[in-house]
Design a protein around this motif. Structure first.
Motif, mmCIF file in Angstrom:
data_model
loop_
_atom_site.group_PDB
_atom_site.id
_atom_site.type_symbol
_atom_site.label_atom_id
_atom_site.label_comp_id
_atom_site.label_asym_id
_atom_site.label_seq_id
_atom_site.Cartn_x
_atom_site.Cartn_y
_atom_site.Cartn_z
ATOM 1 N N ILE B 107 0.831 -1.216 0.000
ATOM 2 C CA ILE B 107 0.000 0.000 0.000
ATOM 3 C C ILE B 107 0.865 1.266 0.000
ATOM 4 C CG2 ILE B 107 -0.263 0.111 2.524
ATOM 5 C CD1 ILE B 107 -3.163 0.991 2.140
ATOM 6 N N ILE B 108 1.998 1.238 0.676
ATOM 7 C CA ILE B 108 2.839 2.432 0.774
ATOM 8 C C ILE B 108 3.553 2.673 -0.559
ATOM 9 C CG2 ILE B 108 4.772 3.497 2.009
ATOM 10 C CD1 ILE B 108 3.900 1.953 4.502
ATOM 11 N N ARG B 109 4.082 1.602 -1.136
ATOM 12 C CA ARG B 109 4.766 1.725 -2.426
ATOM 13 C C ARG B 109 3.798 2.217 -3.504
ATOM 14 N NH1 ARG B 109 7.284 -3.768 -3.970
ATOM 15 N NH2 ARG B 109 8.348 -3.550 -1.960
ATOM 16 N N GLU B 110 2.586 1.676 -3.503
ATOM 17 C CA GLU B 110 1.580 2.075 -4.502
ATOM 18 C C GLU B 110 1.176 3.540 -4.320
ATOM 19 O OE1 GLU B 110 0.810 0.262 -6.986
ATOM 20 O OE2 GLU B 110 1.639 -1.653 -6.317
ATOM 21 N N THR B 111 1.055 3.958 -3.060
ATOM 22 C CA THR B 111 0.620 5.335 -2.797
ATOM 23 C C THR B 111 1.708 6.330 -3.179
ATOM 24 O OG1 THR B 111 -0.817 4.547 -1.023
ATOM 25 C CG2 THR B 111 -0.263 6.888 -1.002
ATOM 26 N N VAL B 112 2.949 6.009 -2.845
ATOM 27 C CA VAL B 112 4.057 6.917 -3.193
ATOM 28 C C VAL B 112 4.219 6.968 -4.719
ATOM 29 C CG1 VAL B 112 6.547 7.299 -2.996
ATOM 30 C CG2 VAL B 112 5.221 6.650 -0.979
ATOM 31 N N ALA B 113 4.054 5.833 -5.395
ATOM 32 C CA ALA B 113 4.125 5.819 -6.862
ATOM 33 C C ALA B 113 3.035 6.702 -7.454
ATOM 34 C CB ALA B 113 4.001 4.388 -7.384
ATOM 35 N N PHE B 114 1.860 6.667 -6.844
ATOM 36 C CA PHE B 114 0.744 7.514 -7.300
ATOM 37 C C PHE B 114 1.096 8.993 -7.153
ATOM 38 C CE2 PHE B 114 -3.084 9.919 -5.964
ATOM 39 C CZ PHE B 114 -3.825 9.847 -7.135
ATOM 40 N N LEU B 115 1.640 9.351 -5.972
ATOM 41 C CA LEU B 115 2.009 10.752 -5.734
ATOM 42 C C LEU B 115 3.052 11.205 -6.752
ATOM 43 C CD1 LEU B 115 2.340 10.683 -1.823
ATOM 44 C CD2 LEU B 115 0.400 11.558 -3.160
ATOM 45 N N GLN B 116 4.018 10.332 -7.013
ATOM 46 C CA GLN B 116 5.090 10.668 -7.958
ATOM 47 C C GLN B 116 4.507 10.896 -9.359
ATOM 48 O OE1 GLN B 116 7.975 7.528 -8.615
ATOM 49 N NE2 GLN B 116 9.649 9.013 -8.801
ATOM 50 N N LYS B 117 3.613 9.996 -9.785
ATOM 51 C CA LYS B 117 2.987 10.150 -11.112
ATOM 52 C C LYS B 117 2.165 11.425 -11.200
ATOM 53 C CE LYS B 117 2.688 5.258 -12.406
ATOM 54 N NZ LYS B 117 1.835 4.062 -12.332
ATOM 55 N N ARG B 118 1.615 11.855 -10.067
ATOM 56 C CA ARG B 118 0.800 13.069 -10.048
ATOM 57 C C ARG B 118 1.649 14.324 -9.939
ATOM 58 N NH1 ARG B 118 -3.615 13.685 -12.035
ATOM 59 N NH2 ARG B 118 -4.282 15.215 -10.510
ATOM 60 N N GLY B 119 2.975 14.166 -9.826
ATOM 61 C CA GLY B 119 3.871 15.320 -9.787
ATOM 62 C C GLY B 119 3.929 16.036 -8.438
#
Lengths: 248, 248
Positions: B107-119
């Motif tokens: 869940i943490i890796r997925e959430t941080v990846a999401f934030l990164q993709k969102r800039g």
């Protein structure tokens, strides 16, 4: 008995399975996570449709073998009490219980026992065509000295559309039409109306919450909490009559 | 891969486990029960408290052995993908994944990846003391080039009270106090605030639903649906960036 691991034979449908688990959680007296009931939930959404099989629709597959496999899986994993948060699936209860090494709470038996304790003489039933056709509620009501009325064909079509056309497709149900079906049953002398389909139980979050509805899923949740040796909280005072000996 | 049976390692806590299952169900495109994902949910509420162990509180027991047993139980029962709807429990992710025969979504890796993709360049984190102390979000954020701010001690106490004193006890949280903690992080330049505790995710039904909150549980639900080969529906447009290769 006091169950150590509750097995939930679910997926029939999936949303009402998790709503049932939420009901149990919300209504268990708890000060921390560890006060809650340990559960193992098998949400086998791919189980063949129960109503289609009961009504003998062409091509319908028998769901009992899948349900048997799930019950055995739950028992093998340590579940010492099983519940099935689906009324229609109780058509298969006897075939399932005969083959299952642990007791299974029966939502229909528990609900009829509740109505009897409350002194109800005539109830209405809102359920799938499968549950209505199976006569499961009518039979147990007759044994308990209760009359069980069902909607006329047009009313039943409204109920079926709410279950299969709305809730199971994540779409809003026609609350006004359901209200007219309910009113018709009340006009025919029903003292209360059983929500005898867990998809209708889901509609209580956005309607169908008038005092004349008796939600079979809530009765099952309360009986489950008690059978697991926990303290139920937050149910209506009428539910106090559910305390006492378990029927499993 | 496309999972055939989703294993949910849950109970940490129980209500957010079932809320996660509801999120997955509500957001999966489905015309009937059988279109939904088959799930096996182990809600082991009696798992020792994760935060107490991470913070080294006296008498706290290690939850990892129980989590390992549950993961093995799920895999043995046929689960070919596992998710853990609890941020704090991800402190034990490496110890769990090393021992688990099937992949576990993080869940943490997925959430941080999401934030990164969102800039996103600076985010705030609302989570348990255990999650904050473990540095799990901060470490992965740093790798992704993001700054991760946490509340000051008084603010963290408000967050902890909401999680342990309110949600886990079925009591209302102090929404106004939580709002002030959120505002403080926004004032410190955070572009969004991660709800990094699934008990806070539960508060989105009655608050914490402003657009600056990113609910890690919703990110996990969307990634779960995609990893199981289904079509997610009804998420905000921002979630479209989650489509693509699974990270497991």
């Amino acid at each position: 008995m006091s169950a150590r691991l509750l097995g939930v034979l679910g997926g029939l449908g999936p949303m009402s399975t998790f709503y049932f688990c939420e009901l149990v959680t919300a209504h268990t007296r708890a000060a921390c996570d560890a006060d809650h009931i340990d559960m193992l939930v098998s949400s086998r959404a791919s189980t063949p449709d129960r109503t289609a099989y009961i009504l003998g629709r062409p091509g319908a597959r028998d769901p009992l073998p899948v349900m048997r496999e799930e019950a055995r899986r739950l028992a093998a994993a340590g579940a010492d009490l099983i519940v099935i948060p689906c009324n229609t699936a109780h058509y298969f209860y006897d075939g399932l219980a005969a083959d299952c090494p642990v007791p299974i709470l029966n939502i229909i038996r528990e609900t009829v026992a509740f109505l009897q304790k409350r002194g109800v003489r005539r109830c209405g039933l809102l359920a799938t065509e499968g549950t209505v056709a199976s006569g499961a509620y009518a039979r147990l009501c007759a044994v308990a000295g209760l009359e069980c009325l069902t909607p006329d064909p047009a009313g039943q079509a409204v109920v079926s559309a709410a279950i299969y056309g709305a809730v199971k497709q994540n779409r809003p149900a026609d609350a006004a039409a359901l209200g007219r079906v309910a009113q018709d049953l009340l006009d025919r002398g029903c003292e209360c109306l059983v929500l005898g389909c867990t998809e209708l139980s889901l509609l209580r979050r956005s309607g169908l919450n008038q005092p004349w509805f008796v939600d079979a899923l809530e009765v099952l949740a309360c009986r489950t909490i008690l059978t697991c040796g926990r303290e139920p909280v937050g149910f209506p005072p009428a539910f106090d009559c559910l305390r006492g000996e378990a029927t499993v």
